[in-house]
Design an enzyme around this catalytic site. Structure first.
Site, PDB file in Angstrom:
ATOM      1  CG  HIS A  55      51.230  42.874  43.491  1.00 28.70           C
ATOM      2  ND1 HIS A  55      51.948  42.238  42.480  1.00 28.70           N
ATOM      3  CD2 HIS A  55      50.565  43.609  42.833  1.00 28.70           C
ATOM      4  CE1 HIS A  55      51.263  42.956  40.911  1.00 28.70           C
ATOM      5  NE2 HIS A  55      51.040  43.982  40.717  1.00 28.70           N
ATOM      6  CD  GLU A  57      54.024  39.672  47.239  1.00 31.07           C
ATOM      7  OE1 GLU A  57      54.670  38.231  46.564  1.00 31.07           O
ATOM      8  OE2 GLU A  57      53.244  40.128  46.411  1.00 31.07           O
ATOM      9  CB  THR A 171      18.064  21.692  31.293  1.00 31.71           C
ATOM     10  OG1 THR A 171      17.926  21.455  29.708  1.00 31.71           O
ATOM     11  CG2 THR A 171      19.322  20.423  31.587  1.00 31.71           C
ATOM     12  CB  SER A 178       9.037  26.153  38.813  1.00 28.33           C
ATOM     13  OG  SER A 178      10.034  27.279  39.004  1.00 28.33           O
ATOM     14  CG  ASP A 210      15.807  30.915  30.195  1.00 25.50           C
ATOM     15  OD1 ASP A 210      14.673  29.683  30.033  1.00 25.50           O
ATOM     16  OD2 ASP A 210      17.086  30.054  30.613  1.00 25.50           O
ATOM     17  N   GLY A 281      22.477  26.901  27.383  1.00 26.51           N
ATOM     18  CA  GLY A 281      22.090  25.509  26.749  1.00 26.51           C
ATOM     19  C   GLY A 281      22.712  24.415  26.240  1.00 26.51           C
TER      20      GLY A 281
END
Length: 344
Positions: A55, A57, A171, A178, A210, A281
């Protein structure tokens, strides 16, 4: 409780910078950083690098001893972003390391969010005569561990919804344009946020249309496994030739088929997932919002009007007012980041 001293904020900022190095690397543990100081001089620093390893410390103490010798930490102060652990897990309790090192003061940002452990480290240290100051830059500390805190207290991962829109809230772009709404700079920025998350979730429609890879690339992939790639869907006719089923990371793909969204997220938390990025989406986003399962939004706003027919939220009546809004210029785009109301 002892009051913070003049330089406590300064040194805690350094500990927070150390902790941030562990974002995305330490799950199911939280990222933690530590800095050791005596008489205004830094002696050593460290961060938790991976679950099951030392950890923060312990690493800071080792760093101080390597530079300044075995007695370097005697009567020094350690700044830690999270309450030192007091139980034995894969590593010994950090409170034991603090006591053995001879540190005389411990300054902490955040209390352990685990109800079973909260405050136990403070009590152990105080009972041993160590001066303990808590709550220094607590809000910053809490933000660093927000993924872990939600999983440990509610059994759910923290969910970040990431999306991009045109100025008119679309969106998608028009036919023949593109597939990307956001700029290359914004897509690079997404990699930084993905790196912090243990899983990326999409819906079946996003997979089909996509064919995303949902991977970390270049320097963002270094030092950690690829995030889990989760398909949340009721469709049993998914294209098996798409990247998530056929690429070199196909073992990182999870198909969550015909189950409640909350159950899906709880199963991910059971795998040690602290943070999920929702890159779906609008339908899945609206569904998640309606259930109060989204914690944070990252939206890239592109400087163009006249997008395609797809709205960010295709369902009417879904609303939310975000808090702590941040507005940042990323290339030609604007990145909006804010937090959803806590449904609890």
């Amino acid at each position: 409780m002892p009051e913070p001293q003049a330089d406590d904020g300064k040194w805690m900022q350094e500990a927070l910078r150390e902790a941030a190095k562990g974002l995305g690397l330490t799950s199911p543990n939280p990222p933690v950083g530590a800095v050791i100081v005596r008489d205004g001089i830094e002696l050593g620093r460290g961060w938790h690098q991976r679950a099951g390893e030392a950890h923060a410390e312990v690493n800071a103490i080792a760093n101080a001893r390597e530079i300044h010798g075995s007695e370097a930490c005697r009567e020094a102060t350690i700044y830690v972003t999270l309450e030192p652990c007091s139980t034995h897990g894969k590593t010994p309790p950090c409170v034991e390391a603090v006591l053995e090192a001879g540190l005389s003061r411990v300054v902490i940002a955040s209390t352990d969010p685990n109800p079973a452990h909260a405050g136990a480290g403070f009590e152990t240290l105080r009972n041993a005569g160590i001066e303990v100051t808590t709550g220094v830059l607590e809000n910053d500390g809490d933000e660093l561990i927000r993924f872990f805190a939600k999983r440990i207290t509610r059994g759910l991962p923290w969910v970040i919804a990431k999306t991009a829109t045109t100025l008119d809230g679309r969106t998608t772009l028009g036919p023949g344009e593109s597939r990307w709404i956001s700029s290359e700079a914004s897509r690079e920025d997404v990699q930084k946020w993905r790196r912090q998350c243990d899983a990326i979730m999409i819906g079946g429609e996003t997979l089909r249309v996509d064919n995303p890879s949902l991977t970390l690339r270049g320097v963002y992939a270094e030092g950690r496994p690829q995030p889990l790639r989760v398909i949340f869907t009721s469709d049993d006719l998914l294209p098996q030739t798409h990247h998530l089923f056929s690429d070199e990371h196909k073992d990182r793909t999870r198909l969550h088929w015909s189950q409640p969204l909350e159950d899906s997220l709880r199963s991910l938390a059971g795998e040690g997932v602290n943070g999920v990025m929702l890159e779906s989406g609008g339908r899945l986003l609206a569904h998640a919002m309606s259930l109060g399962l989204v914690d944070e939004l990252i939206l890239y706003l592109a400087p163009r009007l006249g997008g395609g027919h797809t709205r960010l939220l295709p369902v009417d009546g879904i609303t939310a007012e975000l808090s702590d809004l941040e507005v940042t210029k990323i290339g030609p785009d604007i990145r909006l980041r804010g937090f959803f109301p806590d449904p609890a």
